[in-house]
Design a protein around this motif. Structure first.
Motif, mmCIF file in Angstrom:
data_model
loop_
_atom_site.group_PDB
_atom_site.id
_atom_site.type_symbol
_atom_site.label_atom_id
_atom_site.label_comp_id
_atom_site.label_asym_id
_atom_site.label_seq_id
_atom_site.Cartn_x
_atom_site.Cartn_y
_atom_site.Cartn_z
ATOM 1 N N UNK A 73 0.853 -1.191 0.000
ATOM 2 C CA UNK A 73 0.000 0.000 0.000
ATOM 3 C C UNK A 73 0.890 1.243 0.000
ATOM 4 N N UNK A 74 0.375 2.382 -0.472
ATOM 5 C CA UNK A 74 1.176 3.604 -0.390
ATOM 6 C C UNK A 74 1.470 3.957 1.068
ATOM 7 N N UNK A 75 2.686 4.438 1.298
ATOM 8 C CA UNK A 75 3.110 4.833 2.645
ATOM 9 C C UNK A 75 3.276 6.349 2.657
ATOM 10 N N UNK A 76 2.505 7.011 3.506
ATOM 11 C CA UNK A 76 2.567 8.474 3.565
ATOM 12 C C UNK A 76 3.759 8.913 4.410
ATOM 13 N N UNK A 77 3.966 8.245 5.522
ATOM 14 C CA UNK A 77 5.155 8.538 6.327
ATOM 15 C C UNK A 77 5.542 7.290 7.123
ATOM 16 N N UNK A 78 6.816 6.946 7.063
ATOM 17 C CA UNK A 78 7.319 5.799 7.822
ATOM 18 C C UNK A 78 8.612 6.184 8.514
ATOM 19 N N UNK A 79 8.718 5.771 9.764
ATOM 20 C CA UNK A 79 9.939 5.973 10.536
ATOM 21 C C UNK A 79 10.479 4.611 10.950
ATOM 22 N N UNK A 80 11.731 4.366 10.629
ATOM 23 C CA UNK A 80 12.401 3.134 11.029
ATOM 24 C C UNK A 80 13.524 3.499 11.997
ATOM 25 N N UNK A 81 13.453 2.972 13.202
ATOM 26 C CA UNK A 81 14.441 3.275 14.235
ATOM 27 C C UNK A 81 15.175 1.992 14.614
#
Length: 637
Positions: A168-176
């Motif tokens: 699906x489209x990702x509007x904002x993702x943060x990977x920590x």
């Protein structure tokens, strides 16, 4: 209970449910956002509005390994009028899903019940891969759920990568990623160009925090014959090199030698019993006059008699099955088939070795010590100083020929406590040639004549595989269907073939044909459409987004000869067309020679891939040569 009390209770409950529903229904802001996202992503039903992925590490003293804690929190929003999706997570015997929950936007648990099943593909079970999933119903536009998943991976070697994109489209993702000082971890970045990704590295006491923030990434594209995701999508690859505990350094995958050492430990734990198939090896080699004949007899027997079943997920993706098990069961995965090939060849007196390889589905090579580098196993035969690569899963491949999916790829060959790195030879398109010669004459407005076809290389092995997979009582029908394309206007008779089980010789098919509705007469003129197959007409790439990976580099050489009817002359021929660039060469040429018209077509795809950056050039060329397909020969009395 009085009537008044019942009415009062009904009103009270109605109000309660209305308030509860209000707390989970989309707000006006949600609906506005959903509509705007739908305009941008009109092919998607769902968008991941916000996603947070967190990775941390700990030492598991009981099994002397570094374990990984991987958490995902996502806000899923319906951007269409309504939607139904599956939300899922894979795991295996080396991992455990601790949390898998769906909540409404008011943080209340939604009444969806996850299912837990062994994962299977085409009704064939993988060994220990499992999937936990839930079916989600989004009743209206803007409706959303919060998804939470926590997974524990017991050994860091199995935690190889994180992809930034989604289906699906990702509007904002943060990977920590929280890396402790006691862990030596290399994070390699792939396909970051052209994406809005911000990276920060921050010391935090005994840890280093890596944070990636990505915005507005399109959904992954599902298109046939696409390159593997490691070529296309932004992701990070984890290389766990070592960890230190109580001042003692423990090496993990610091180098390719460490990767090979672990692979070898799995091989060393096997319990092969070659005596179980010793008689079969004797039977296959007793009448062979040369070493090559012995090798072929063994190699082809494995191709023909061992059914391929994939066990590519979980631990079975790394350890070969014992050769006697594969022999007796008559099925195995690539590793089991490679091991059986090796053991049978060794019994026959040859130097055969297990070989790890990543197919062209994977972008990496063995400079990266990671389990993600390879996805396949074959057998290497070393004879007279030369290496031959034998892949039992490639049905009807000839000895010395290699499938496109492994050509040019690095291999890791066992060599005792050492190893050998080499590459599979790359073969040119001409080695997969398909040559067709057709002779026609015109009888009662039909094209009648004979056709002869020759196949070599992968064009031959592909045909033989498809033909021999057809049930015996359907083979003649299948052959006619293949040759005619199931066109009722194309009548075929008197088919003669070479041995349709022999992978060492040219495949020849000849037949007589009668083609209707390709000739028409008006007054003193006759119009002839000499082009029946119209190769690659379908390949307009109108909506194509991603590169095209061909099954193999192909070379089609087609000659059609038409006898000019007595009393007629050629008044018009279709326009010739020719293009030759680094990716492909195409030519369509007509000429009159004596009392014949010779139409020669050639399609030479020199590379196994057509890059999306070359699509516009291809579309222009495609428009030209398919326009030529619509032109006819005009004969005048």
């Amino acid at each position: 209970m009085t009537y008044e009390k019942i009415v009062f209770l009904f009103i009270l409950l109605t109000g309660f449910f209305a308030i509860a529903q209000k707390n989970i229904d989309p707000t006006p802001e949600d609906i506005k956002l959903a509509k705007s996202l739908r305009v941008k992503y009109d092919k998607s039903d769902i968008a991941i509005v916000k996603s947070e992925e967190n990775v941390s590490f700990a030492i598991n003293k009981s099994i002397n390994s570094v374990e990984v804690n991987y958490k995902i929190n996502e806000n899923l929003m319906n951007i269409n009028h309504r939607a139904d999706i599956s939300k899922y997570e894979f795991y295996d015997s080396e991992s455990e899903i601790k949390t898998f929950s769906i909540k409404y936007r008011n943080n209340k648990t939604a009444a969806f019940y996850p299912k837990d099943e062994f994962y299977k593909s085409n009704d064939l079970f993988y060994n220990d891969a499992k999937v936990k999933y839930v079916q989600l119903d989004f009743p209206v536009q803007g409706y959303s759920y919060d998804y939470e998943m926590e997974k524990e991976i017991r050994d860091i070697k199995y935690f190889t990568s994180i992809y930034f994109n989604d289906e699906y489209p990702v509007i904002e993702k943060t990977i920590t990623i929280k890396v402790p000082k006691w862990l030596e971890l290399e994070i390699k970045e792939f396909n970051f160009n052209s994406h809005d990704i911000k990276k920060t590295i921050t010391p935090d006491g005994e840890n280093t925090i890596y944070k990636y923030v990505i915005k507005n990434i399109d959904p992954s594209v599902k298109e046939d014959n696409s390159p593997g995701p490691s070529y296309m999508y932004p992701h990070v690859l984890f290389i766990a090199k070592s960890y230190t505990e109580k001042a003692e350094k423990n090496t993990l995958f610091n180098s390719t030698a460490d990767l090979y050492k672990w692979y070898k430990s799995l091989v060393d734990s096997m319990k092969d019993e070659p005596t179980i198939f010793a008689n079969k090896v004797k039977e296959l080699t007793k009448d062979a006059k040369t070493d090559d004949e012995k090798i072929k007899n063994i190699y082809y027997w494995v191709q023909d008699n061992i059914r391929y079943i994939a066990f590519e997920d979980g631990i079975a993706g790394f350890k070969p099955d014992d050769s006697q098990n594969v022999f007796e069961k008559r099925y195995g995965d690539c590793k089991g088939m490679a091991n059986l090939t090796k053991q049978m060849l060794k019994l026959a007196g040859f130097d055969a070795r297990l070989t790890w390889i990543g197919t062209n589905h994977i972008a990496y090579d063995y400079s990266i010590p990671s389990l993600s580098v390879d996805n396949h196993m074959i057998c290497t035969l070393i004879k007279d100083g030369k290496k031959y690569f034998l892949d039992g899963t490639e049905k009807f491949n000839s000895f010395g020929e290699y499938a496109e999916r492994i050509q040019g790829k690095e291999v890791l060959i066992e060599d005792g406590n050492k190893f050998i790195i080499d590459k599979i030879p790359v073969q040119k398109s001409i080695t997969n040639s398909e040559k067709i010669v057709t002779n026609y004459k015109i009888e009662n407005e039909n094209l009648t004549g004979s056709v002869n076809k020759e196949f070599i290389g992968e064009s031959r092995s592909t045909f033989l595989y498809q033909y021999n997979n057809v049930k015996n009582d359907k083979k003649e029908d299948a052959l006619k269907w293949f040759l005619s394309g199931n066109d009722k206007n194309y009548n075929i008779s008197n088919i003669i073939t070479s041995d349709l089980n022999n992978r060492d010789q040219k495949l020849n098919i000849s037949y007589e044909t009668k083609l209707a509705n390709h000739v028409s007469s008006f007054d003193n003129e006759m119009y002839v459409d000499l082009d029946y197959d119209k190769e690659y007409k379908y390949m307009d790439l109108k909506d194509r987004k991603k590169d095209i990976m061909f099954d193999y580099k192909s070379h089609d050489d087609i000659t059609i000869i038409l006898e000019i009817p007595s009393g007629y002359k050629v008044s018009k021929l279709p326009t010739n067309f020719e293009i030759n660039n680094e990716d492909y060469a195409i030519s369509l040429k007509y000429e009159v020679k004596g009392n014949t018209i010779i139409y020669h077509k050639m399609f030479d795809f020199k590379k196994p891939i057509l890059k999306s950056s070359k699509f516009e050039e291809w579309k222009k060329n495609h428009l030209q040569f398919t326009k030529n397909y619509s032109e006819q020969i005009v004969l005048t009395k």
